[in-house]
Design a protein around this motif. Structure first.
Motif, PDB file in Angstrom:
ATOM      1  N   SER A  11     -11.340  -9.644   4.938  1.00  0.00           N
ATOM      2  CA  SER A  11     -10.888  -9.427   3.567  1.00  0.00           C
ATOM      3  C   SER A  11     -11.054  -7.983   3.103  1.00  0.00           C
ATOM      4  CB  SER A  11     -11.631 -10.368   2.620  1.00  0.00           C
ATOM      5  OG  SER A  11     -13.015 -10.078   2.632  1.00  0.00           O
ATOM      6  N   ILE A  12     -11.753  -7.148   3.851  1.00  0.00           N
ATOM      7  CA  ILE A  12     -11.974  -5.756   3.447  1.00  0.00           C
ATOM      8  C   ILE A  12     -10.659  -5.007   3.210  1.00  0.00           C
ATOM      9  CG2 ILE A  12     -12.814  -3.512   4.275  1.00  0.00           C
ATOM     10  CD1 ILE A  12     -15.240  -4.944   5.377  1.00  0.00           C
ATOM     11  N   PRO A  13      -9.667  -5.068   4.106  1.00  0.00           N
ATOM     12  CA  PRO A  13      -8.417  -4.336   3.826  1.00  0.00           C
ATOM     13  C   PRO A  13      -7.728  -4.777   2.542  1.00  0.00           C
ATOM     14  CG  PRO A  13      -8.474  -5.034   6.114  1.00  0.00           C
ATOM     15  CD  PRO A  13      -9.625  -5.680   5.435  1.00  0.00           C
ATOM     16  N   PHE A  14      -7.793  -6.068   2.227  1.00  0.00           N
ATOM     17  CA  PHE A  14      -7.165  -6.554   1.004  1.00  0.00           C
ATOM     18  C   PHE A  14      -7.902  -6.045  -0.231  1.00  0.00           C
ATOM     19  CE2 PHE A  14      -6.020  -9.697   4.228  1.00  0.00           C
ATOM     20  CZ  PHE A  14      -4.642  -9.628   4.111  1.00  0.00           C
ATOM     21  N   ILE A  15      -9.206  -5.885  -0.111  1.00  0.00           N
ATOM     22  CA  ILE A  15      -9.989  -5.371  -1.232  1.00  0.00           C
ATOM     23  C   ILE A  15      -9.729  -3.871  -1.412  1.00  0.00           C
ATOM     24  CG2 ILE A  15     -12.348  -4.917  -2.035  1.00  0.00           C
ATOM     25  CD1 ILE A  15     -13.157  -7.521  -0.544  1.00  0.00           C
ATOM     26  N   ILE A  16      -9.700  -3.127  -0.313  1.00  0.00           N
ATOM     27  CA  ILE A  16      -9.521  -1.676  -0.382  1.00  0.00           C
ATOM     28  C   ILE A  16      -8.127  -1.307  -0.876  1.00  0.00           C
ATOM     29  CG2 ILE A  16      -9.376   0.428   1.005  1.00  0.00           C
ATOM     30  CD1 ILE A  16     -11.620  -0.668   2.722  1.00  0.00           C
ATOM     31  N   PHE A  17      -7.093  -1.964  -0.342  1.00  0.00           N
ATOM     32  CA  PHE A  17      -5.714  -1.599  -0.662  1.00  0.00           C
ATOM     33  C   PHE A  17      -5.075  -2.525  -1.692  1.00  0.00           C
ATOM     34  CE2 PHE A  17      -6.307  -0.062   3.745  1.00  0.00           C
ATOM     35  CZ  PHE A  17      -6.236   1.298   3.460  1.00  0.00           C
ATOM     36  N   LYS A  18      -5.869  -3.074  -2.579  1.00  0.00           N
ATOM     37  CA  LYS A  18      -5.344  -4.030  -3.549  1.00  0.00           C
ATOM     38  C   LYS A  18      -4.269  -3.403  -4.439  1.00  0.00           C
ATOM     39  CE  LYS A  18      -6.746  -7.267  -7.083  1.00  0.00           C
ATOM     40  NZ  LYS A  18      -7.835  -7.835  -7.829  1.00  0.00           N
ATOM     41  N   ASN A  19      -4.534  -2.257  -5.005  1.00  0.00           N
ATOM     42  CA  ASN A  19      -3.583  -1.633  -5.920  1.00  0.00           C
ATOM     43  C   ASN A  19      -3.025  -0.315  -5.382  1.00  0.00           C
ATOM     44  OD1 ASN A  19      -3.874  -3.645  -7.875  1.00  0.00           O
ATOM     45  ND2 ASN A  19      -5.731  -2.684  -8.652  1.00  0.00           N
ATOM     46  N   LYS A  20      -3.294  -0.022  -4.126  1.00  0.00           N
ATOM     47  CA  LYS A  20      -2.841   1.226  -3.522  1.00  0.00           C
ATOM     48  C   LYS A  20      -1.850   0.927  -2.404  1.00  0.00           C
ATOM     49  CE  LYS A  20      -7.539   2.965  -3.754  1.00  0.00           C
ATOM     50  NZ  LYS A  20      -8.607   3.495  -2.938  1.00  0.00           N
ATOM     51  N   SER A  21      -1.072   1.930  -2.058  1.00  0.00           N
ATOM     52  CA  SER A  21      -0.206   1.760  -0.891  1.00  0.00           C
ATOM     53  C   SER A  21      -0.993   2.143   0.359  1.00  0.00           C
ATOM     54  CB  SER A  21       1.040   2.642  -1.015  1.00  0.00           C
ATOM     55  OG  SER A  21       0.673   3.998  -0.982  1.00  0.00           O
ATOM     56  N   MET A  22      -0.627   1.543   1.451  1.00  0.00           N
ATOM     57  CA  MET A  22      -1.323   1.782   2.707  1.00  0.00           C
ATOM     58  C   MET A  22      -0.936   3.155   3.260  1.00  0.00           C
ATOM     59  SD  MET A  22      -1.500  -0.553   6.149  1.00  0.00           S
ATOM     60  CE  MET A  22      -1.403  -2.016   5.198  1.00  0.00           C
TER      61      MET A  22
END
Length: 104
Positions: free
Chosen positions: A19-30
């Motif tokens: 779940s870390i990537p979903f938390i980090i990039f929640k409102n940002k673009s990858m």
């Protein structure tokens, strides 16, 4: 009892790391470098797995290597034809098991 504690700890850690990537990039673009890794890494991993699986085969000794090569060619052919990775892996694995159990 210890078994259940270990399984629960592994489940929590696995869930957290997934779940870390979903938390980090929640409102940002990858970032672009992560998109590039996502495109190139799966193919690289599959190639490394194939090389690892056939690295110990002695092609000069008897029939060794023939079932493996037939199965690899079958997987590649079916994947190019149908573009379905699950179908190609299923048929390739079934063919390999048939060849090593019945033919070779």
């Amino acid at each position: 009892m210890n078994f259940y504690i270990v399984v629960m700890c592994m489940a929590v850690i696995t869930f957290f790391t997934r779940s870390i990537p979903f938390i980090i990039f929640k409102n940002k673009s990858m970032p672009n470098y992560l998109k590039e890794l996502g495109d190139k890494l799966p193919l690289s991993i599959i190639v490394l797995l194939i090389i690892y699986c056939i690295k110990d085969i002695n092609f000069m000794y008897g029939n060794r290597g023939i079932p493996e090569l037939i199965s690899i060619i079958t997987v590649i052919t079916i994947h190019k034809w149908k573009h379905n990775i699950l179908l190609s892996i299923l048929i390739g694995t079934t063919l390999y098991m048939y060849l090593i159990q019945s033919v070779f």
